[in-house]
Design a protein around this motif. Sequence first.
Motif, short mmCIF file in Angstrom:
data_model
loop_
_atom_site.label_atom_id
_atom_site.label_comp_id
_atom_site.label_asym_id
_atom_site.label_seq_id
_atom_site.Cartn_x
_atom_site.Cartn_y
_atom_site.Cartn_z
N LEU A 48 0.89 -1.17 0.00
CA LEU A 48 0.00 0.00 0.00
C LEU A 48 0.93 1.21 0.00
N ASP A 49 1.65 1.39 -1.09
CA ASP A 49 2.79 2.31 -1.05
C ASP A 49 2.54 3.66 -1.71
N TYR A 50 1.40 3.82 -2.35
CA TYR A 50 1.15 5.13 -2.97
C TYR A 50 -0.20 5.70 -2.57
N ILE A 51 -0.63 5.31 -1.38
CA ILE A 51 -1.91 5.82 -0.90
C ILE A 51 -1.79 7.31 -0.63
N GLY A 52 -2.67 8.07 -1.24
CA GLY A 52 -2.68 9.48 -0.93
C GLY A 52 -1.65 10.31 -1.67
N GLY A 53 -1.03 9.72 -2.68
CA GLY A 53 -0.09 10.51 -3.48
C GLY A 53 0.91 11.21 -2.61
N LYS A 54 1.18 12.45 -2.94
CA LYS A 54 2.19 13.19 -2.20
C LYS A 54 1.75 13.54 -0.79
N ASP A 55 0.42 13.63 -0.59
CA ASP A 55 -0.09 13.94 0.76
C ASP A 55 0.26 12.86 1.76
N GLY A 94 -1.59 10.23 2.48
CA GLY A 94 -2.74 9.46 2.97
C GLY A 94 -2.60 9.15 4.44
N GLU A 95 -3.53 8.37 4.95
CA GLU A 95 -3.46 8.01 6.37
C GLU A 95 -3.82 6.54 6.55
N SER A 96 -3.17 5.91 7.50
CA SER A 96 -3.39 4.48 7.75
C SER A 96 -4.30 4.30 8.97
N VAL A 97 -5.47 3.71 8.73
CA VAL A 97 -6.36 3.40 9.85
C VAL A 97 -5.75 2.25 10.67
N TRP A 98 -5.20 1.27 9.96
CA TRP A 98 -4.51 0.21 10.71
C TRP A 98 -3.40 0.84 11.55
N ARG A 146 -9.50 0.55 5.81
CA ARG A 146 -8.06 0.32 5.89
C ARG A 146 -7.26 1.62 5.89
N ALA A 147 -7.77 2.62 5.14
CA ALA A 147 -6.95 3.83 4.96
C ALA A 147 -7.78 4.97 4.40
N PHE A 148 -7.24 6.16 4.54
CA PHE A 148 -7.74 7.32 3.78
C PHE A 148 -6.70 7.66 2.72
N GLY A 149 -7.19 7.76 1.49
CA GLY A 149 -6.31 8.19 0.41
C GLY A 149 -6.49 9.67 0.15
N GLU A 150 -6.11 10.06 -1.06
CA GLU A 150 -6.22 11.46 -1.46
C GLU A 150 -7.68 11.93 -1.39
#
Length: 791
Positions: free
Chosen positions: A485-492, A494-498, A549-553
């Motif tokens: 899960l290596d590009y979640i949220g681009g440059k921002d 993202g955030e990991s709920v886990w 699992r996560a918040f992306g962009e």
Amino acid sequence: MNYGHFSRDGREYIIDNVATPSPWINYIHNGRYFATISNNGGGISYFKSPLHGRITRYRINDVPPDRPGKYIYVKDRDTGELWSLTWQPVGRGVESYRVAHGFGYTRAEAEVEGIASSLLYLVPADDDREVWRARLTNANGHSRRLSIVGYVEFALGHALVDLINQCDDQHFNRVHFDRARNSLFATKTYWVTETRGTQHQENKEWDQWAFFTVNAPVAAYETLRERFIGPYRNESSPLSLEAPRLGSRDTDFGNAVGALQVEIDLAAGETRDLIFSLGVIPKVSFEADRDARLAKFQDSASVDLALAEIGRRWDDFLNRTRAETPDSRANIFLNGWSPYQAKVAFDVGRVASYYYWGIGRGFGYRDTAQDTIAIVIADPAKARERIGLLARQMRTDGRVYHHFYGDGQGEFTEHCDDPLWFILAVDEYVKETGDFGILDEKEIFLDAERGTILDHLLAVVRFADGNTGRHSLPIFGRGDWNDTLDYIGGKDGGESVWGGMFYAAMLDRLIALLEAAGRNDRISEVRSIRDRFRNAVETHGWDGEWYIRAFGENDRRIGSRENTYGQIFINTQSWAVIAGLPDRARLLSAMDSAKLLLDGPFGPKICAPAFREIDPKIGLITRCVWGKKENGAVFNHPTAWLIQAECLLGRGARAWDYYTKLLPDRVDSDIYAAEPYVYSQYITSEEHEGGGRASHSWQTGTAAWMYRVAYDHILGVQPTYAGLKIDPAIPSSWLSFRVERVFRGCRYFIEFQNPDGKESGVSKIVVDGRPSEGNVLPIINNRIGRVKVRM
Ligand code: GLC
């Protein structure tokens, strides 16, 4: 089809059809000298590091896959018949061979052309060599004249440079036979110690001499692969073995090999032991040590002693825990193969196998930190040493090398979870040992002077505190536990709920540790950071039936019912429970959703449905074929956390169901393919046409976690600062079971009775004949404690 079975006592896996679907290997090592050995004689050898200290080669992507190896050829000098003491490389009469992998040794038995053989491979505990002892018996009625040839192909130093720059690297090889010493010596006059392939030419030589010797006069030898094997041939039919004798020439160039030819005559019924040794002698003490080293392992008694010592050490390691459950199959793993695999993974550092070639990465920070939890029970000193090593890979801002080599080299990445695993390692060490003093011991930071272990723990807290995004959850960076899960949220980022759950769980451990240690001054600060992560997960992470699992962009939700792929991930269900989130209804719903949506014929998947479209805003997971690896396989490591979470909810039947389902001794090896005696990293899920196939065996955190989760949470014998906590979660059908557990110097014999068929909970505990309050066993200053538990 089945290719083998466990021995009666479970301590050996016996392969009686050696034509296995993949190489089924074992590790023989003493913590410095490492060797792998497959059921067909394949394997590599290295000293300390598979990258920098490679002794023998592995031919990457070769067919067959486990060449070269540690081979012994036998030739009948009268008939010219040739075979090998393992089925490969010559490959005659597969049914004649049988291989047993045991703890720290491998034995290959055969009977070919009337010669019965038993070939034992081991690495002595206190000598940096591997021993191959060939016991040959003439099983037919007339005397025989045999040539025996031991053979290895050398790498000599930096394994990656050997691979990518062989054309130049081979000009630095030196191999010669020392007739007076009956031994062959090999080294390289050039050595690279950087971790990557590089143009930088270091001004030094490999610091070892490799030696290859045998306890009988060498009649002839060879040192160059081209001369040994011959053009357009391979190890199956070396040209040089067609002549009566090898060419006996040294080389200062080329593909270096060691081949030693011994000639023996065996009368009818006669048995003879030949002992080959391949090892290293450091150059700094070469002149001084050489003759004493070569004099060792000249007779079989010394090999027997080494084998007994290996057995004693493994017994000592393995007998700290013992389980007798009603399930004999599980007992084999609980009492041997899981802790054995976990220790190998700890020592090898997950870098050398037929899947990891030891040329690309150093020790992974998170993997290494987790590996300590399995070995701390039997070897707290080793765990302490590893904690020091981990501390030295940390900067004062809490960031750590994602992977490292232990010599100052490593690589920083932006993974958000790495530093927090340090807390796990320290906490489990203190729980096991009661050694709070570790908090005041000093280790150097990467960027500063020494600091105490407590300073390092607080640096991790600073990292966690600062690595927070818009939803007050950890900024994802280049991944969390899930590297793909290596590009979640681009440059921002993202955030990991886990990550939020994981941070909360680790900070929770730290709070308890600080409380137990009486270090109260920072507790309220850590508590408020932990609560922030817990609240953030509860406020933003719930999807209705499970945790996302996560918040992306742009606040995109990943691992949600609103997605087409990857709607649910395993880790945010199990870790919601492990993190102690407060809403039990949510936890039950999350875990039931995991059962419903993730569990399949081969076990619970890491996520579902697997991604079938590339999504550059998520990353590698979506580029991977569906049903394999992190993209929806049964990824074994997190299944241990699922089991732990079921136990924490008191659902012992379901926990045990998962546990037994995931054991590696699957019925059909033609589908499963990997070794049935150790866990693999993943099993292909039913979403892929090759469902059921396992891959990346041995070097996975699964063994460590399955071992600990089974003892701590299923059998329910769990170390705490104050003593062993008794809290089982089992199938209600178990009427009784027994656990032995060494803890702080006392061996507890714990008998559980479950007459009412419960799944969890304890109603009465009697320790040494006296009823005990609560469910934490007192620390007994005695060598033995007898405990009766009624559920
Ligand atoms: C591999 C890595 C481990 C990672 C996991 C999931 O097993 O060794 O560090 O957590 O994959 O991506």
